[in-house]
Design an enzyme around this catalytic site. Structure first.
Site, PDB file in Angstrom:
ATOM      1  N   ARG A 186       0.858  -1.175   0.000  1.00  0.00           N
ATOM      2  CA  ARG A 186       0.000   0.000   0.000  1.00  0.00           C
ATOM      3  C   ARG A 186       0.902   1.235   0.000  1.00  0.00           C
ATOM      4  O   ARG A 186       2.116   1.125   0.123  1.00  0.00           O
ATOM      5  CB  ARG A 186      -0.963  -0.018   1.195  1.00  0.00           C
ATOM      6  N   GLY A 187       0.243   2.430  -0.132  1.00  0.00           N
ATOM      7  CA  GLY A 187       1.037   3.648  -0.265  1.00  0.00           C
ATOM      8  C   GLY A 187       1.271   3.877  -1.761  1.00  0.00           C
ATOM      9  O   GLY A 187       1.684   2.957  -2.488  1.00  0.00           O
ATOM     10  N   ALA A 188       0.991   5.110  -2.194  1.00  0.00           N
ATOM     11  CA  ALA A 188       0.930   5.383  -3.629  1.00  0.00           C
ATOM     12  C   ALA A 188       2.177   4.947  -4.422  1.00  0.00           C
ATOM     13  O   ALA A 188       2.062   4.217  -5.417  1.00  0.00           O
ATOM     14  CB  ALA A 188       0.631   6.874  -3.831  1.00  0.00           C
TER      15      ALA A 188
ATOM     16  N   ARG B  31      -7.041  -0.350  -7.416  1.00  0.00           N
ATOM     17  CA  ARG B  31      -7.325   0.780  -6.517  1.00  0.00           C
ATOM     18  C   ARG B  31      -7.422   2.069  -7.357  1.00  0.00           C
ATOM     19  O   ARG B  31      -6.590   2.301  -8.226  1.00  0.00           O
ATOM     20  CB  ARG B  31      -6.237   0.918  -5.426  1.00  0.00           C
TER      21      ARG B  31
ATOM     22  N   GLN C  11      -2.946   2.832   9.665  1.00  0.00           N
ATOM     23  CA  GLN C  11      -1.622   2.913   9.033  1.00  0.00           C
ATOM     24  C   GLN C  11      -0.618   3.635   9.926  1.00  0.00           C
ATOM     25  O   GLN C  11       0.588   3.512   9.731  1.00  0.00           O
ATOM     26  CB  GLN C  11      -1.719   3.623   7.679  1.00  0.00           C
TER      27      GLN C  11
ATOM     28  N   ASP D 248      -1.818  10.823  -2.436  1.00  0.00           N
ATOM     29  CA  ASP D 248      -2.151   9.775  -3.399  1.00  0.00           C
ATOM     30  C   ASP D 248      -2.356  10.342  -4.789  1.00  0.00           C
ATOM     31  O   ASP D 248      -2.211   9.636  -5.786  1.00  0.00           O
ATOM     32  CB  ASP D 248      -3.385   9.008  -2.929  1.00  0.00           C
TER      33      ASP D 248
ATOM     34  N   ASN E 161      -5.377  12.594  -0.080  1.00  0.00           N
ATOM     35  CA  ASN E 161      -4.557  11.740   0.788  1.00  0.00           C
ATOM     36  C   ASN E 161      -5.499  10.994   1.720  1.00  0.00           C
ATOM     37  O   ASN E 161      -6.723  11.179   1.679  1.00  0.00           O
ATOM     38  CB  ASN E 161      -3.521  12.576   1.554  1.00  0.00           C
ATOM     39  N   LYS E 162      -4.934  10.183   2.585  1.00  0.00           N
ATOM     40  CA  LYS E 162      -5.718   9.348   3.493  1.00  0.00           C
ATOM     41  C   LYS E 162      -6.781  10.156   4.237  1.00  0.00           C
ATOM     42  O   LYS E 162      -6.523  11.267   4.693  1.00  0.00           O
ATOM     43  CB  LYS E 162      -4.764   8.673   4.487  1.00  0.00           C
TER      44      LYS E 162
HETATM   45  O1  MRU Z   1      -4.756   3.321   1.590  1.00  0.00           O
HETATM   46  P1  MRU Z   1      -3.263   3.480   1.657  1.00  0.00           P
HETATM   47  O2  MRU Z   1      -2.676   2.961   2.919  1.00  0.00           O
HETATM   48  O3  MRU Z   1      -2.589   2.954   0.419  1.00  0.00           O
HETATM   49  O4  MRU Z   1      -3.076   5.058   1.663  1.00  0.00           O
HETATM   50  C1  MRU Z   1      -1.792   5.586   1.764  1.00  0.00           C
HETATM   51  C2  MRU Z   1      -1.798   7.061   1.899  1.00  0.00           C
HETATM   52  O5  MRU Z   1      -2.809   7.724   1.884  1.00  0.00           O
HETATM   53  C3  MRU Z   1      -0.462   7.701   1.963  1.00  0.00           C
HETATM   54  O6  MRU Z   1      -0.470   8.801   2.822  1.00  0.00           O
HETATM   55  C4  MRU Z   1      -0.106   8.162   0.544  1.00  0.00           C
HETATM   56  O7  MRU Z   1      -0.199   7.085  -0.352  1.00  0.00           O
HETATM   57  C5  MRU Z   1       1.225   8.726   0.456  1.00  0.00           C
HETATM   58  S1  MRU Z   1       2.384   7.410   0.476  1.00  0.00           S
HETATM   59  C6  MRU Z   1       3.940   7.926   0.211  1.00  0.00           C
END
Ligand code: MRU
Length: 360
Positions: free
Chosen positions: A53-55, A90, A201, A241, A251-252
């Site tokens: 996970r994470g962009a 996603r 997270q 993201d 973002n999250k």
């Molecule tokens: O749903 P996730 O855990 O993939 O979401 C991640 C985030 O929102 C992060 O803050 C974002 O991807 C930046 S990661 C360098």
């Protein structure tokens, strides 16, 4: 980043064996478990189920997923099918779409017998670039942290949300890269880590900060306001993201509330992201697709039981209605600066860093 004192990346590619190893992030922070990904379906599942996970890490995994898919069938039909399977995993993180588009535009014109080797090389290049860009973000963010520290001597108290660290990228992270750079440069830094319900997270962030020896404190998401109000936060830094052309930031979920609280308390709010997160084709935040994830993420809490086994508990009465948007959009006006591998700028001036997109 260091794990047990050893520099480690979150993704290990084995082009000779046509597979990759990833960390199963659904088992963290309780267990560090490496998982083998050897098929297209396994790569798609890893992204959808948030084992990765994470962009930026989603983007790199998707690129390798395509390389894995072409290892068994490099026909044009299979290339399109595999890209579509991965693209549908996603919706919000644009890095996924960026990485697949980059892979397809390279691979499509090639003869089938050339595609597999080219795909592994290009996926490797995407991963390498991620590491270098995140390291550069770290240095640009460090310069900003030094300026804040110059104005306010003492330990720098940084707040972050979600996990935009090592685990969200191939190495270093985006929002946490300046934190690691500051810590490694001897700047006293402490991180307020927001839990980030419902998937927590923040626990990943706390885990990786602990691995690297960075002082930190976990807080419930709702505690951010009181900490800012009482002067315990010098800056907030988050990842992204997708960043639209006008500087709006997806973002999250919960990021927007932190930005609002920053604005009310004169706390600077920074967003750190590499080029692969910038979507110059997307005019504003209203055009960013927001992922709605399954209600079970909200209905269940996960942790260790009395015997130390990972288990889930139902926390809601059966039938309770649940909404679970995974991201929100922070308007550009609430963002102090966006930090990329090219430097930092106000959110509505991204084309000063990327003049090649000035006419987009
Ligand atoms: O749903 P996730 O855990 O993939 O979401 C991640 C985030 O929102 C992060 O803050 C974002 O991807 C930046 S990661 C360098």
């Amino acid at each position: 980043m260091n794990i047990n004192g050893t520099p480690t990346r979150t993704l290990r590619a084995h082009p000779g064996q046509r597979l990759i190893d990833i960390i199963d992030q659904t088992r963290l922070p309780h267990a560090l478990h490496w998982l083998r990904v050897a098929t297209l379906d396994e790569a798609a599942h890893a992204i959808r189920a948030m084992q990765v996970r994470g962009a930026p890490l989603i983007g790199a995994t998707a690129a390798y997923g395509l390389a894995i898919a072409l290892s068994s069938d490099a026909s044009n039909t299979h290339l399109q099918h595999a890209a579509e399977v991965l693209r549908s995993t996603r919706p919000t993180a644009v890095n996924l779409h960026w990485a697949l588009a980059r892979m397809e535009s390279l691979l499509q014109p090639l003869a089938a017998e050339q595609r597999c080797a080219a795909a592994w090389l290009e996926a490797g290049a995407i991963a390498e670039e991620d590491v270098l860009q995140n390291a550069a973000i770290g240095q640009h963010g460090l310069a900003i942290f030094r300026q804040i520290r110059h104005r306010q001597p003492g330990t720098l108290n940084i707040m972050t949300h979600c996990n935009a660290g090592w685990l969200a990228t191939v190495d270093w992270g985006t929002a946490l890269s300046p934190v690691y750079a500051a810590h490694d440069a001897g700047l006293a830094v402490h991180v307020w880590v927001s839990e980030t319900r419902p998937r927590n997270q923040g626990l990943l962030t706390a885990w990786e900060l602990a691995q690297h020896g960075v002082p930190h404190t976990l807080i419930a998401d709702n505690a951010a306001g009181i900490l800012m109000r009482s002067g315990h936060v010098d800056a907030v830094i988050v990842g992204a993201d997708r960043i639209a052309a006008n500087g709006d930031v997806a973002n999250k979920v919960g990021t927007y509330l932190k930005a609002l609280s920053c604005a009310d308390n004169n706390v600077p709010f920074y967003v750190a992201a590499p080029r692969s997160t910038l979507d110059f084709a997307c005019p504003d935040g209203a055009s960013i697709p927001i992922e709605e994830r399954e209600a079970d993420e909200f209905r269940r809490v996960h942790g260790l039981d009395a015997h130390g086994a990972l288990s889930a508990l139902q926390q809601l009465p059966v039938g309770e209605a649940v909404a679970n948007p995974a991201f929100d959009v922070t308007p550009a006006r609430l963002v102090t600066a966006i930090i990329t591998e090219r430097g930092a700028c106000p959110p509505d001036q991204l084309t000063t860093l990327y003049p090649e997109h000035a006419d987009a």
